[in-house]
Enzyme design. Structure first.
Site, PDB file in Angstrom:
ATOM      1  N   ALA A 145     -11.696  -4.336   2.290  1.00 48.98           N
ATOM      2  CA  ALA A 145     -12.092  -5.745   2.227  1.00 48.98           C
ATOM      3  C   ALA A 145     -13.602  -5.922   2.048  1.00 48.98           C
ATOM      4  O   ALA A 145     -14.045  -6.976   1.564  1.00 48.98           O
ATOM      5  CB  ALA A 145     -11.616  -6.471   3.483  1.00 48.98           C
ATOM      6  N   GLU A 182     -15.142   2.910  -8.110  1.00 49.44           N
ATOM      7  CA  GLU A 182     -14.481   1.998  -7.180  1.00 49.44           C
ATOM      8  C   GLU A 182     -12.967   2.108  -7.369  1.00 49.44           C
ATOM      9  O   GLU A 182     -12.498   2.046  -8.511  1.00 49.44           O
ATOM     10  CB  GLU A 182     -14.940   0.565  -7.490  1.00 49.44           C
ATOM     11  N   TYR A 199       0.796  -1.237   0.000  1.00 49.46           N
ATOM     12  CA  TYR A 199       0.000   0.000   0.000  1.00 49.46           C
ATOM     13  C   TYR A 199       0.829   1.288   0.000  1.00 49.46           C
ATOM     14  O   TYR A 199       0.258   2.381  -0.036  1.00 49.46           O
ATOM     15  CB  TYR A 199      -0.972  -0.010   1.190  1.00 49.46           C
ATOM     16  N   SER A 221      -3.938  -1.282  -4.430  1.00 50.77           N
ATOM     17  CA  SER A 221      -3.216  -2.424  -5.005  1.00 50.77           C
ATOM     18  C   SER A 221      -3.971  -2.943  -6.229  1.00 50.77           C
ATOM     19  O   SER A 221      -5.161  -2.627  -6.412  1.00 50.77           O
ATOM     20  CB  SER A 221      -3.088  -3.543  -3.960  1.00 50.77           C
TER      21      SER A 221
HETATM   22  C1  DQA Z   1      -7.766  -2.571  -1.130  1.00 48.39           C
HETATM   23  C2  DQA Z   1      -7.730  -4.044  -1.598  1.00 48.39           C
HETATM   24  C3  DQA Z   1      -8.565  -4.911  -0.681  1.00 48.39           C
HETATM   25  O1  DQA Z   1      -8.517  -6.254  -1.124  1.00 48.39           O
HETATM   26  C4  DQA Z   1      -8.038  -4.852   0.734  1.00 48.39           C
HETATM   27  O2  DQA Z   1      -8.842  -5.608   1.589  1.00 48.39           O
HETATM   28  C5  DQA Z   1      -7.887  -3.458   1.228  1.00 48.39           C
HETATM   29  C6  DQA Z   1      -7.367  -2.438   0.321  1.00 48.39           C
HETATM   30  C7  DQA Z   1      -6.819  -1.685  -1.956  1.00 48.39           C
HETATM   31  O3  DQA Z   1      -6.980  -0.470  -1.882  1.00 48.39           O
HETATM   32  O4  DQA Z   1      -5.918  -2.197  -2.631  1.00 48.39           O
HETATM   33  O5  DQA Z   1      -8.104  -3.173   2.403  1.00 48.39           O
HETATM   34  O6  DQA Z   1      -9.082  -2.085  -1.312  1.00 48.39           O
END
Ligand code: DQA
Length: 139
Positions: free
Chosen positions: A74, A95, A22, A99
């Site tokens: 998540a 959305e 992240y 990552s």
């Molecule tokens: C996320 C990806 C999700 O799978 C994960 O649970 C997160 C962050 C991302 O910004 O890459 O908390 O949304």
């Protein structure tokens, strides 16, 4: 133009959480940069670890915002309730994911949000948020 940036669970820890995935930039620092970069856009920002609070924030956008940049964390992969809230409001939702969820575990490749979102941006680090904002500012 008024845009809500809405972050879900654990995104308050961006900057210190799993920095290999992240990054090491704190979200508040990034938000200040965004505000400077788009002085013409009126931004609101909320983060919550609680599913119902995210739904309340989505409901509250009705008639007040031109767009929502949503990283449901998540909950993206689990929450029918958040997807229903996105479908219920008349405000376009993009959305975002920091990552590239499609390069990660199988369970992250399911999004309940994607079918009701205007679009999805995933894998560009915090820049994913910038790209989502650009999608609104180009309208
Ligand atoms: C996320 C990806 C999700 O799978 C994960 O649970 C997160 C962050 C991302 O910004 O890459 O908390 O949304």
């Amino acid at each position: 133009m008024k845009i809500l940036i809405l972050n879900g669970p654990n995104l308050n820890l961006v900057g210190s959480r799993q920095t290999d995935i992240y990054g090491s930039e704190n979200f508040d620092t990034f938000l200040q940069k965004i505000k400077k970069r788009y002085p013409e856009i009126d931004f609101d920002y909320h983060q919550s670890n609680i599913e119902g609070e995210l739904i309340d924030h989505l409901h509250a956008t009705r008639g007040k915002y031109d767009g929502v940049v949503l990283n449901a964390g998540a909950y993206t992969h689990t929450s029918v309730a958040i997807a229903d809230a996105v479908a219920a409001i008349d405000v376009p939702v993009v959305e975002v994911h920091i990552s590239n969820v499609y390069r990660r575990e199988d369970f992250r490749q399911i999004s309940f949000i994607a079918p009701v979102a205007r679009g999805t941006i995933s894998g560009f680090g915090l820049q994913s948020y910038l790209l989502a904002i650009e999608s609104f500012s180009m309208e």
